[in-house]
Write an enzyme that holds these catalytic residues in place. Structure first.
Site, mmCIF file in Angstrom:
data_model
loop_
_atom_site.group_PDB
_atom_site.id
_atom_site.type_symbol
_atom_site.label_atom_id
_atom_site.label_comp_id
_atom_site.label_asym_id
_atom_site.label_seq_id
_atom_site.Cartn_x
_atom_site.Cartn_y
_atom_site.Cartn_z
ATOM 1 N N TYR A 164 11.309 -16.609 -24.564
ATOM 2 C CA TYR A 164 10.361 -16.655 -25.690
ATOM 3 C C TYR A 164 9.098 -17.422 -25.277
ATOM 4 O O TYR A 164 7.978 -16.947 -25.439
ATOM 5 C CB TYR A 164 11.026 -17.320 -26.892
ATOM 6 C CG TYR A 164 10.137 -17.416 -28.118
ATOM 7 C CD1 TYR A 164 9.875 -16.293 -28.891
ATOM 8 C CD2 TYR A 164 9.560 -18.635 -28.499
ATOM 9 C CE1 TYR A 164 9.051 -16.374 -30.006
ATOM 10 C CE2 TYR A 164 8.748 -18.727 -29.609
ATOM 11 C CZ TYR A 164 8.493 -17.598 -30.367
ATOM 12 O OH TYR A 164 7.681 -17.684 -31.477
HETATM 13 N N1 LIG Z 1 8.723 -18.798 -37.608
HETATM 14 C C1 LIG Z 1 8.352 -19.611 -36.667
HETATM 15 O O1 LIG Z 1 8.830 -20.752 -36.580
HETATM 16 C C2 LIG Z 1 7.282 -19.206 -35.665
HETATM 17 C C3 LIG Z 1 6.697 -20.218 -34.885
HETATM 18 C C4 LIG Z 1 5.712 -19.860 -33.955
HETATM 19 C C5 LIG Z 1 5.328 -18.545 -33.822
HETATM 20 N N2 LIG Z 1 5.923 -17.585 -34.603
HETATM 21 C C6 LIG Z 1 5.492 -16.200 -34.377
HETATM 22 O O2 LIG Z 1 5.031 -15.646 -35.592
HETATM 23 C C7 LIG Z 1 5.230 -14.227 -35.574
HETATM 24 C C8 LIG Z 1 5.908 -13.787 -36.860
HETATM 25 O O3 LIG Z 1 7.198 -14.367 -36.887
HETATM 26 P P1 LIG Z 1 7.954 -14.756 -38.231
HETATM 27 O O4 LIG Z 1 8.211 -16.198 -38.198
HETATM 28 O O5 LIG Z 1 7.292 -14.163 -39.396
HETATM 29 O O6 LIG Z 1 9.367 -14.063 -37.904
HETATM 30 P P2 LIG Z 1 10.246 -13.006 -38.684
HETATM 31 O O7 LIG Z 1 10.356 -13.329 -40.115
HETATM 32 O O8 LIG Z 1 11.469 -12.915 -37.852
HETATM 33 O O9 LIG Z 1 9.399 -11.660 -38.562
HETATM 34 C C9 LIG Z 1 9.258 -10.995 -37.331
HETATM 35 C C10 LIG Z 1 8.515 -9.715 -37.578
HETATM 36 O O10 LIG Z 1 8.386 -9.026 -36.325
HETATM 37 C C11 LIG Z 1 8.879 -7.706 -36.490
HETATM 38 N N3 LIG Z 1 9.439 -7.133 -35.254
HETATM 39 C C12 LIG Z 1 10.457 -7.615 -34.515
HETATM 40 N N4 LIG Z 1 10.719 -6.767 -33.496
HETATM 41 C C13 LIG Z 1 9.845 -5.736 -33.603
HETATM 42 C C14 LIG Z 1 9.612 -4.541 -32.866
HETATM 43 N N5 LIG Z 1 10.366 -4.193 -31.818
HETATM 44 N N6 LIG Z 1 8.625 -3.709 -33.272
HETATM 45 C C15 LIG Z 1 7.875 -4.007 -34.341
HETATM 46 N N7 LIG Z 1 8.049 -5.106 -35.091
HETATM 47 C C16 LIG Z 1 9.026 -5.961 -34.723
HETATM 48 C C17 LIG Z 1 9.959 -7.822 -37.531
HETATM 49 O O11 LIG Z 1 10.253 -6.554 -38.075
HETATM 50 P P3 LIG Z 1 11.775 -6.104 -38.448
HETATM 51 O O12 LIG Z 1 11.994 -6.560 -39.861
HETATM 52 O O13 LIG Z 1 11.755 -4.628 -38.290
HETATM 53 O O14 LIG Z 1 12.693 -6.795 -37.480
HETATM 54 C C18 LIG Z 1 9.274 -8.768 -38.519
HETATM 55 O O15 LIG Z 1 8.384 -8.091 -39.330
HETATM 56 C C19 LIG Z 1 6.030 -13.933 -34.312
HETATM 57 O O16 LIG Z 1 5.181 -13.478 -33.283
HETATM 58 C C20 LIG Z 1 6.617 -15.287 -33.949
HETATM 59 O O17 LIG Z 1 6.900 -15.405 -32.581
HETATM 60 C C21 LIG Z 1 6.877 -17.885 -35.519
#
Ligand SMILES: NC(=O)c1ccc[n+]([C@@H]2O[C@H](COP(=O)([O-])OP(=O)(O)OC[C@H]3O[C@@H](n4cnc5c(N)ncnc54)[C@H](OP(=O)(O)O)[C@@H]3O)[C@@H](O)[C@H]2O)c1
Lengths: 254, 78
Positions: A164
């Site tokens: 990651y």
């Molecule tokens: N939450 C945190 O603590 C955190 C911290 C730093 C950065 N981020 C970053 O923020 C971004 C959003 O994350 P989040 O926290 O909102 O996580 P999340 O709730 O797990 O959402 C992830 C999103 O990515 C989509 N996704 C996953 N695999 C995919 C694929 N193969 N093709 C298209 N879409 C896909 C998921 O869709 P599905 O529903 O279809 O799986 C979902 O809409 C990510 O890039 C993550 O790395 C998050």
């Protein structure tokens, strides 16, 4: 790509494309941008009825256009198709937000190369391909904003987050390089690096990681998705017109 | 406008060259045909002919003449 509203972007109005917006941070960003009268092309792996209903209600409430575009970042074909659909829609794009992502955990000794590649495909190569396809629209119109969802995990080291963290570090370098390459066309490119944010990803990271991050955080809490969305909106707006190539941390003081 | 006129126009407008220079024109021959000018030219051609070029073709597009060959793949006869 399928428009779920009668309304379409008109001359002088703004449109953004975002990936991974059926939940979490992406969903909060869509809500924020629609509230600010952006038209939205929502790229999702699967649009279920709940998501469609939610998006359609938002678009009606704010009288903006919304389209759903199928996008699976693990498939090159799906990305190519999404690019073709978006480009041929002839909508003038103002903002692209590369948001979707997956988190994978495991010490290096316990992680297969294939699993590292799979993480990179979604978190890095998929976004690179989508961006490569869509920047022609920005180049043509000589302007636009690209925001890449990075992570503090791509800057600070945590054990067991090698795939990651590396994929996010790659996104950080991609952001900086693209900002240099696209500046001559009036396109700004920035990255957002959230710390732990209250989404499903947070749950997936487990109790230990949550505790460790809270221990390192001065404000002793995690981010709300809406806080990340506010930052995205600022970086997309002309209020940040001289900011490019930056990775902005949103981490409560780490 | 005939296809060849549209093709020439894209070069003339984005690279600021005159029509008599086109036949032998190659990437980097003129200052404006650098990497930035190249992408602007590709965008102008895509716009003019309503096509979407593959990345490999954008890379291979090394001269005015080579470009004609490439556009043929997209159904544009020049
Ligand atoms: N939450 C945190 O603590 C955190 C911290 C730093 C950065 N981020 C970053 O923020 C971004 C959003 O994350 P989040 O926290 O909102 O996580 P999340 O709730 O797990 O959402 C992830 C999103 O990515 C989509 N996704 C996953 N695999 C995919 C694929 N193969 N093709 C298209 N879409 C896909 C998921 O869709 P599905 O529903 O279809 O799986 C979902 O809409 C990510 O890039 C993550 O790395 C998050």
């Amino acid at each position: 790509m399928e428009w779920i509203s009668e309304r379409r972007p008109a001359e002088g109005e703004r449109t953004m494309v975002i990936s991974g917006c059926n939940r979490g941070i992406g969903r909060a960003i869509v809500e924020k941008f629609i509230g600010e009268r952006y038209h939205v092309i929502a790229c999702v792996r699967e649009a279920d009825d709940v998501f469609r209903g939610w998006l359609s209600e938002l678009s009606q409430r704010e009288n903006v256009g919304c389209a759903i575009c199928q996008l699976d970042l693990s498939s090159e074909e799906s990305i190519s198709k999404a690019v073709k659909d978006i480009v041929s829609s002839k909508v003038k794009l103002d903002v692209l937000i590369n948001n979707a992502g997956v988190v994978t955990k495991g010490l290096l000794q316990m992680t297969s190369i294939q699993s590292i590649k799979d993480t990179f495909q979604v978190n890095f190569f998929g976004h690179v391909q989508l961006t490569q396809g869509l920047i022609r629209m920005f180049i043509r119109q000589k302007g636009g904003v690209i925001l890449n969802m990075c992570s503090v995990g791509g800057m600070d080291a945590y054990p067991a987050y090698v795939s990651y963290g590396c994929s996010k570090a790659a996104m950080i370098y991609f952001t900086k390089t693209m900002s240099q390459e696209l500046a001559p066309y009036g396109v700004r490119v920035n990255g957002i690096a959230p710390s732990m944010t209250d989404t499903r990803m947070r749950e997936q990271m487990g109790e230990e990681a949550n505790e460790e991050i809270l221990r390192r955080t001065a404000m002793k809490r995690v981010a709300e998705p809406s806080e990340v969305a506010n930052l995205a909106y600022y970086l997309a707006s002309s209020e940040s017109s001289f900011i490019t190539g930056q990775i902005v941390r949103i981490d409560g003081g780490m | 406008m005939a296809n060849i006129e549209k093709y020439n126009q894209a070069f003339i407008e984005t690279l600021e060259v005159t029509e008599d220079k086109l036949a032998t024109l190659k990437y980097h021959d003129v200052e404006a045909w650098d990497s930035v000018g190249h992408m602007t030219l590709m965008a102008a051609l895509e716009d003019a002919f309503d096509i979407m070029m593959e990345t490999e073709d954008i890379v291979d597009f090394s001269s005015y003449e080579k470009g004609k060959e490439i556009l043929k793949k997209y159904g544009v006869d020049l």
